[in-house]
Write an enzyme that holds these catalytic residues in place. Sequence first.
Site, PDB file in Angstrom:
ATOM      1  N   LYS A  95       0.869  -1.175   0.000  1.00  0.00           N
ATOM      2  CA  LYS A  95       0.000   0.000   0.000  1.00  0.00           C
ATOM      3  C   LYS A  95       0.908   1.227   0.000  1.00  0.00           C
ATOM      4  O   LYS A  95       1.641   1.459   0.961  1.00  0.00           O
ATOM      5  CB  LYS A  95      -0.905   0.003   1.227  1.00  0.00           C
ATOM      6  CG  LYS A  95      -1.817   1.222   1.296  1.00  0.00           C
ATOM      7  CD  LYS A  95      -2.555   1.252   2.630  1.00  0.00           C
ATOM      8  CE  LYS A  95      -3.308   2.566   2.765  1.00  0.00           C
ATOM      9  NZ  LYS A  95      -3.836   2.748   4.138  1.00  0.00           N
ATOM     10  N   ALA A 182      -9.443   5.584   4.869  1.00  0.00           N
ATOM     11  CA  ALA A 182      -9.264   6.764   5.729  1.00  0.00           C
ATOM     12  C   ALA A 182     -10.564   7.513   5.963  1.00  0.00           C
ATOM     13  O   ALA A 182     -11.304   7.819   5.030  1.00  0.00           O
ATOM     14  CB  ALA A 182      -8.218   7.721   5.174  1.00  0.00           C
ATOM     15  N   GLY A 183     -10.835   7.760   7.239  1.00  0.00           N
ATOM     16  CA  GLY A 183     -11.965   8.583   7.634  1.00  0.00           C
ATOM     17  C   GLY A 183     -13.256   7.843   7.907  1.00  0.00           C
ATOM     18  O   GLY A 183     -14.206   8.428   8.425  1.00  0.00           O
ATOM     19  N   TYR A 204      -9.523   1.284  10.282  1.00  0.00           N
ATOM     20  CA  TYR A 204      -8.602   1.011  11.381  1.00  0.00           C
ATOM     21  C   TYR A 204      -8.990   1.791  12.634  1.00  0.00           C
ATOM     22  O   TYR A 204      -9.352   1.220  13.650  1.00  0.00           O
ATOM     23  CB  TYR A 204      -7.153   1.310  10.993  1.00  0.00           C
ATOM     24  CG  TYR A 204      -6.287   1.345  12.211  1.00  0.00           C
ATOM     25  CD1 TYR A 204      -6.160   0.205  12.997  1.00  0.00           C
ATOM     26  CD2 TYR A 204      -5.683   2.517  12.644  1.00  0.00           C
ATOM     27  CE1 TYR A 204      -5.441   0.229  14.172  1.00  0.00           C
ATOM     28  CE2 TYR A 204      -4.958   2.548  13.812  1.00  0.00           C
ATOM     29  CZ  TYR A 204      -4.838   1.408  14.575  1.00  0.00           C
ATOM     30  OH  TYR A 204      -4.135   1.445  15.743  1.00  0.00           O
TER      31      TYR A 204
END
EC number: 2.8.1.10
Length: 254
Positions: A95, A182-183, A204
């Site tokens: 990644k 993300a977010g 995460y």
Amino acid sequence: MEDKPLNLGGHEFQSRFILGSGRYDLNLIKATVEHAGTQIVTMALRRAQTTENSVLDYIPEGITLLPNTSGARNAEEAVRIARLAREVCHTDFVKVEIEHETKYLLPDNAETIRATEMLAKEGFVVMPYMFPDPIAARQLEEAGAAAVMPLGSLIGSNMGLRMRDFIEIIIANAHVPVIIDAGIGRPSQACDAMEMGADAVMAYTAVASAGNIPLMAEAFKHAIDAGRAAYLSGLGKVTEGQAVPSSPTTGYLH
């Protein structure tokens, strides 16, 4: 409708939930992975390199490792980290994360495109984390990305799909899987991402900051599965400014 597996660089996965592993108590990782039903776990190289209590010792067998290039500030640094990760984690998956400012941690799309092209030529399965610019997404595809991973909102923010309009354009035009990264702060937001046609979701912080981490991982699993099923089934049309009767409006008893 029977779903097709998620295909990443010729590798097939049944789960569409990618799980981060950054700050968990190591003793919780196995249970969290199992509750999530995930087949892919991402981690920073520095966590895998630790001689004692490496995160790799706690991830169940059969899980595909997705090391990231966190800490890289340009393409060259990302390539160097990816090569080290290939040796340590014994995987071609990577990644790509390139951020050179520390306040908002926004990915540098230009450097990410350069790194993707370099790593794809070396046989990596490249999954770049990107700011959701549809033009950059196309350029990442052309550079050899196996998937693109646009952010939903600021990393670690739990704010959800703040970049929805641009992500929808990316999904509509992509020829590789689109993974929202993300977010994403709640299972309902992950479900929303899947309903709009994302191929997978990575989470995460939302899991790691929960009161019951394994249970939250399981909640995300079900939400992602539900969102995917809703997308495949075909969502009903939204009507603006008018009601649509759900029962017959004729033939009443008199």
